[in-house]
Motif scaffolding. Sequence first.
Motif, PDB file in Angstrom:
ATOM      1  N   ARG A   1      -1.940   2.416 -18.881  1.00 44.57           N
ATOM      2  CA  ARG A   1      -1.459   1.109 -18.437  1.00 44.57           C
ATOM      3  C   ARG A   1      -0.351   1.171 -17.401  1.00 44.57           C
ATOM      4  O   ARG A   1      -0.261   0.308 -16.525  1.00 44.57           O
ATOM      5  CB  ARG A   1      -0.983   0.313 -19.652  1.00 44.57           C
ATOM      6  N   VAL A   2       0.539   2.163 -17.503  1.00 46.08           N
ATOM      7  CA  VAL A   2       1.643   2.219 -16.533  1.00 46.08           C
ATOM      8  C   VAL A   2       1.086   2.423 -15.125  1.00 46.08           C
ATOM      9  O   VAL A   2       1.574   1.823 -14.157  1.00 46.08           O
ATOM     10  CB  VAL A   2       2.652   3.323 -16.893  1.00 46.08           C
ATOM     11  N   PHE A   3       0.056   3.248 -15.001  1.00 46.91           N
ATOM     12  CA  PHE A   3      -0.553   3.398 -13.673  1.00 46.91           C
ATOM     13  C   PHE A   3      -1.373   2.166 -13.303  1.00 46.91           C
ATOM     14  O   PHE A   3      -1.209   1.596 -12.231  1.00 46.91           O
ATOM     15  CB  PHE A   3      -1.447   4.635 -13.608  1.00 46.91           C
ATOM     16  N   ARG A   4      -2.268   1.745 -14.206  1.00 42.94           N
ATOM     17  CA  ARG A   4      -3.185   0.654 -13.883  1.00 42.94           C
ATOM     18  C   ARG A   4      -2.477  -0.660 -13.619  1.00 42.94           C
ATOM     19  O   ARG A   4      -2.789  -1.370 -12.654  1.00 42.94           O
ATOM     20  CB  ARG A   4      -4.182   0.442 -15.037  1.00 42.94           C
ATOM     21  N   LEU A   5      -1.519  -0.983 -14.489  1.00 40.48           N
ATOM     22  CA  LEU A   5      -0.912  -2.312 -14.462  1.00 40.48           C
ATOM     23  C   LEU A   5       0.461  -2.348 -13.811  1.00 40.48           C
ATOM     24  O   LEU A   5       1.004  -3.436 -13.603  1.00 40.48           O
ATOM     25  CB  LEU A   5      -0.799  -2.851 -15.889  1.00 40.48           C
ATOM     26  N   PHE A   6       1.011  -1.185 -13.469  1.00 38.04           N
ATOM     27  CA  PHE A   6       2.319  -1.190 -12.805  1.00 38.04           C
ATOM     28  C   PHE A   6       2.296  -0.489 -11.455  1.00 38.04           C
ATOM     29  O   PHE A   6       2.535  -1.115 -10.416  1.00 38.04           O
ATOM     30  CB  PHE A   6       3.384  -0.565 -13.705  1.00 38.04           C
ATOM     31  N   VAL A   7       1.977   0.796 -11.452  1.00 34.96           N
ATOM     32  CA  VAL A   7       2.085   1.566 -10.209  1.00 34.96           C
ATOM     33  C   VAL A   7       1.127   1.053  -9.140  1.00 34.96           C
ATOM     34  O   VAL A   7       1.525   0.850  -7.987  1.00 34.96           O
ATOM     35  CB  VAL A   7       1.847   3.070 -10.480  1.00 34.96           C
ATOM     36  N   ARG A   8      -0.140   0.854  -9.489  1.00 35.04           N
ATOM     37  CA  ARG A   8      -1.101   0.441  -8.463  1.00 35.04           C
ATOM     38  C   ARG A   8      -0.788  -0.930  -7.868  1.00 35.04           C
ATOM     39  O   ARG A   8      -0.705  -1.061  -6.633  1.00 35.04           O
ATOM     40  CB  ARG A   8      -2.526   0.472  -9.035  1.00 35.04           C
ATOM     41  N   PRO A   9      -0.561  -1.973  -8.679  1.00 38.04           N
ATOM     42  CA  PRO A   9      -0.206  -3.254  -8.048  1.00 38.04           C
ATOM     43  C   PRO A   9       1.140  -3.225  -7.335  1.00 38.04           C
ATOM     44  O   PRO A   9       1.329  -3.927  -6.332  1.00 38.04           O
ATOM     45  CB  PRO A   9      -0.196  -4.244  -9.228  1.00 38.04           C
ATOM     46  N   LEU A  10       2.070  -2.398  -7.821  1.00 43.84           N
ATOM     47  CA  LEU A  10       3.356  -2.286  -7.129  1.00 43.84           C
ATOM     48  C   LEU A  10       3.163  -1.663  -5.749  1.00 43.84           C
ATOM     49  O   LEU A  10       3.739  -2.130  -4.754  1.00 43.84           O
ATOM     50  CB  LEU A  10       4.333  -1.447  -7.952  1.00 43.84           C
ATOM     51  N   LEU A  11       2.354  -0.599  -5.661  1.00 41.10           N
ATOM     52  CA  LEU A  11       2.099   0.027  -4.360  1.00 41.10           C
ATOM     53  C   LEU A  11       1.410  -0.940  -3.404  1.00 41.10           C
ATOM     54  O   LEU A  11       1.736  -0.979  -2.208  1.00 41.10           O
ATOM     55  CB  LEU A  11       1.259   1.289  -4.539  1.00 41.10           C
ATOM     56  N   ASP A  12       0.465  -1.715  -3.896  1.00 39.78           N
ATOM     57  CA  ASP A  12      -0.183  -2.722  -3.051  1.00 39.78           C
ATOM     58  C   ASP A  12       0.832  -3.746  -2.565  1.00 39.78           C
ATOM     59  O   ASP A  12       0.797  -4.187  -1.409  1.00 39.78           O
ATOM     60  CB  ASP A  12      -1.307  -3.425  -3.827  1.00 39.78           C
ATOM     61  N   THR A  13       1.761  -4.105  -3.443  1.00 40.62           N
ATOM     62  CA  THR A  13       2.815  -5.054  -3.077  1.00 40.62           C
ATOM     63  C   THR A  13       3.719  -4.469  -1.998  1.00 40.62           C
ATOM     64  O   THR A  13       4.016  -5.124  -0.989  1.00 40.62           O
ATOM     65  CB  THR A  13       3.664  -5.402  -4.314  1.00 40.62           C
ATOM     66  N   LEU A  14       4.151  -3.221  -2.178  1.00 41.11           N
ATOM     67  CA  LEU A  14       5.041  -2.588  -1.211  1.00 41.11           C
ATOM     68  C   LEU A  14       4.355  -2.414   0.138  1.00 41.11           C
ATOM     69  O   LEU A  14       4.978  -2.584   1.200  1.00 41.11           O
ATOM     70  CB  LEU A  14       5.508  -1.230  -1.740  1.00 41.11           C
ATOM     71  N   GLN A  15       3.065  -2.090   0.118  1.00 44.93           N
ATOM     72  CA  GLN A  15       2.357  -1.899   1.386  1.00 44.93           C
ATOM     73  C   GLN A  15       2.178  -3.216   2.125  1.00 44.93           C
ATOM     74  O   GLN A  15       2.112  -3.241   3.356  1.00 44.93           O
ATOM     75  CB  GLN A  15       0.998  -1.244   1.160  1.00 44.93           C
ATOM     76  N   SER A  16       2.116  -4.322   1.402  1.00 50.77           N
ATOM     77  CA  SER A  16       2.020  -5.620   2.071  1.00 50.77           C
ATOM     78  C   SER A  16       3.302  -5.953   2.821  1.00 50.77           C
ATOM     79  O   SER A  16       3.296  -6.754   3.756  1.00 50.77           O
ATOM     80  CB  SER A  16       1.713  -6.721   1.043  1.00 50.77           C
ATOM     81  N   GLU A  17       4.408  -5.324   2.406  1.00 56.50           N
ATOM     82  CA  GLU A  17       5.702  -5.530   3.054  1.00 56.50           C
ATOM     83  C   GLU A  17       5.952  -4.533   4.179  1.00 56.50           C
ATOM     84  O   GLU A  17       6.750  -4.773   5.078  1.00 56.50           O
ATOM     85  CB  GLU A  17       6.820  -5.407   2.016  1.00 56.50           C
ATOM     86  N   SER A  18       5.300  -3.374   4.112  1.00 55.13           N
ATOM     87  CA  SER A  18       5.535  -2.321   5.094  1.00 55.13           C
ATOM     88  C   SER A  18       4.295  -1.458   5.228  1.00 55.13           C
ATOM     89  O   SER A  18       3.628  -1.171   4.230  1.00 55.13           O
ATOM     90  CB  SER A  18       6.720  -1.441   4.676  1.00 55.13           C
ATOM     91  N   LYS A  19       3.984  -1.050   6.437  1.00 57.97           N
ATOM     92  CA  LYS A  19       2.823  -0.183   6.679  1.00 57.97           C
ATOM     93  C   LYS A  19       3.261   1.275   6.822  1.00 57.97           C
ATOM     94  O   LYS A  19       2.607   2.072   7.476  1.00 57.97           O
ATOM     95  CB  LYS A  19       2.071  -0.628   7.940  1.00 57.97           C
ATOM     96  N   ALA A  20       4.369   1.620   6.187  1.00 66.18           N
ATOM     97  CA  ALA A  20       4.876   2.987   6.270  1.00 66.18           C
ATOM     98  C   ALA A  20       3.808   3.980   5.816  1.00 66.18           C
ATOM     99  O   ALA A  20       3.098   3.750   4.830  1.00 66.18           O
ATOM    100  CB  ALA A  20       6.137   3.142   5.412  1.00 66.18           C
ATOM    101  N   ASP A  21       3.699   5.087   6.525  1.00 66.62           N
ATOM    102  CA  ASP A  21       2.669   6.081   6.241  1.00 66.62           C
ATOM    103  C   ASP A  21       2.796   6.637   4.835  1.00 66.62           C
ATOM    104  O   ASP A  21       1.793   6.945   4.182  1.00 66.62           O
ATOM    105  CB  ASP A  21       2.755   7.214   7.271  1.00 66.62           C
ATOM    106  N   ILE A  22       4.016   6.746   4.311  1.00 64.03           N
ATOM    107  CA  ILE A  22       4.197   7.322   2.984  1.00 64.03           C
ATOM    108  C   ILE A  22       3.577   6.448   1.901  1.00 64.03           C
ATOM    109  O   ILE A  22       3.105   6.941   0.869  1.00 64.03           O
ATOM    110  CB  ILE A  22       5.701   7.581   2.696  1.00 64.03           C
ATOM    111  N   LEU A  23       3.517   5.124   2.126  1.00 65.86           N
ATOM    112  CA  LEU A  23       2.881   4.243   1.156  1.00 65.86           C
ATOM    113  C   LEU A  23       1.360   4.421   1.193  1.00 65.86           C
ATOM    114  O   LEU A  23       0.694   4.392   0.147  1.00 65.86           O
ATOM    115  CB  LEU A  23       3.268   2.789   1.436  1.00 65.86           C
ATOM    116  N   ARG A  24       0.803   4.604   2.377  1.00 64.03           N
ATOM    117  CA  ARG A  24      -0.623   4.923   2.495  1.00 64.03           C
ATOM    118  C   ARG A  24      -0.926   6.229   1.752  1.00 64.03           C
ATOM    119  O   ARG A  24      -1.948   6.352   1.084  1.00 64.03           O
ATOM    120  CB  ARG A  24      -0.997   5.043   3.964  1.00 64.03           C
ATOM    121  N   TYR A  25      -0.028   7.175   1.881  1.00 64.03           N
ATOM    122  CA  TYR A  25      -0.152   8.464   1.203  1.00 64.03           C
ATOM    123  C   TYR A  25      -0.141   8.293  -0.311  1.00 64.03           C
ATOM    124  O   TYR A  25      -0.992   8.834  -1.026  1.00 64.03           O
ATOM    125  CB  TYR A  25       0.993   9.360   1.681  1.00 64.03           C
TER     126      TYR A  25
END
Length: 404
Positions: free
Chosen positions: A189-213
């Motif tokens: 759940r921590v990955f499915r329900l926290f990390v993945r949606p959080l990363l999608d959220t952060l990438q919507s704010e910034s297109k930094a290459d490290i977030l794509r990574y």
Amino acid sequence: MDFYQEYITTIHDFCIDKEKLVRRIEELKERRPASLIIPILYEEVENPPLKKIITDLNECTYISQVVVALAAESTEQYVHVVEYFKDLKLPHIIVWCDGPRIQHIIFGMKKKGIDLTSFKGKGKDVWIAIGIATLDSYAIAFHDADIVTYSVDFPAKLLYPIVETELNFFFNKGYYARIDMDGMAMHGRVFRLFVRPLLDTLQSESKADILRYFLAFRYTLAGEFAMTSDLAMNIRIPADWGLEVGLLAEVYRNTTTKKICQIDLGYYDHKHQQLGTNRSEGLCKMVGDIFTTFMRVVTESTDNRMSEAYLHGIHVRYKRLGQDLIRRYHADALCNGLYYNRHEEETYVDMFARVIRSAGDDYRHDPSDVLMPDWTRALSAVPDLREQLYEACIADVKEYCKEE
């Protein structure tokens, strides 16, 4: 099953010949010896998963050394673990990370300007074990001691892309499906329900290459990975639950994505933590530490200001994306006949969203660093530090286990 390639190289298990991998690692053992690090809490000793792990490891003769990074509170606990691991036939060493000898060395480092005395936990234990493992190894694999679905394939899959001379990857991360096939339930759940949606959220704010990574990793929080000793010596790792995320960020900064891969480890299950009622307990503690690590990555790698408005936006968008994912996971579970409680999943997202607000406010007011120094810096201050740690382990066995 698919054959999609992510931003980093993804090695699928279509029909991997495990015996071929093992034979090749054996052939390279003299030129490119490999060690395995297992961080372990004393409470995990005698648990069924560890007994099976030891049994399976006895077949992994391609591993030159197993380094057990032990967190134990007393001499009795340490001796018990040493005795327990006598069933492991591979060359191995028990590192009593909380023991007086290791702690004496740690306090001695403080006098040289390398202060690790404020750190504790898995990250610090792994850091100590890296020092010992890198003395004689080209590559190092890491995995936890509570893997229910462990098999002899795990270390071979992790190490092969590193030691194979035709590949020469510097870092390999395991990924897997967190499915309990006995209970027919979806975990992680921590990955499915926290990390993945959080990363999608952060990438919507910034297109930094490290977030794509980060998004390229199919299981960001996997504690199963391998790397070259040279890379291990040059990365800084967090001492808290942000270990896996912080490690990935350091790998990104210290090498090129062409030398990074991930490999399919199949189905995976291990012990499960309770959610907790606040940020000092269970999964809430883990989520708070992981979020803080991600905020540090954002601060270092993007132009986003860590303002109250920015954190509020993350909170709102994360919650919406997390709720959207619940519908998708429900469909996946229903089609596969898996147990899935949508209300319970919603409860997790609500709690994780509250942790984001709390941890975000704390980070904004105190963005303190929890990264430990890399080993290259430590050796510049104490050149024989690795040898000191190794000798302390040998001395512990001789004194407490009455071995000559």
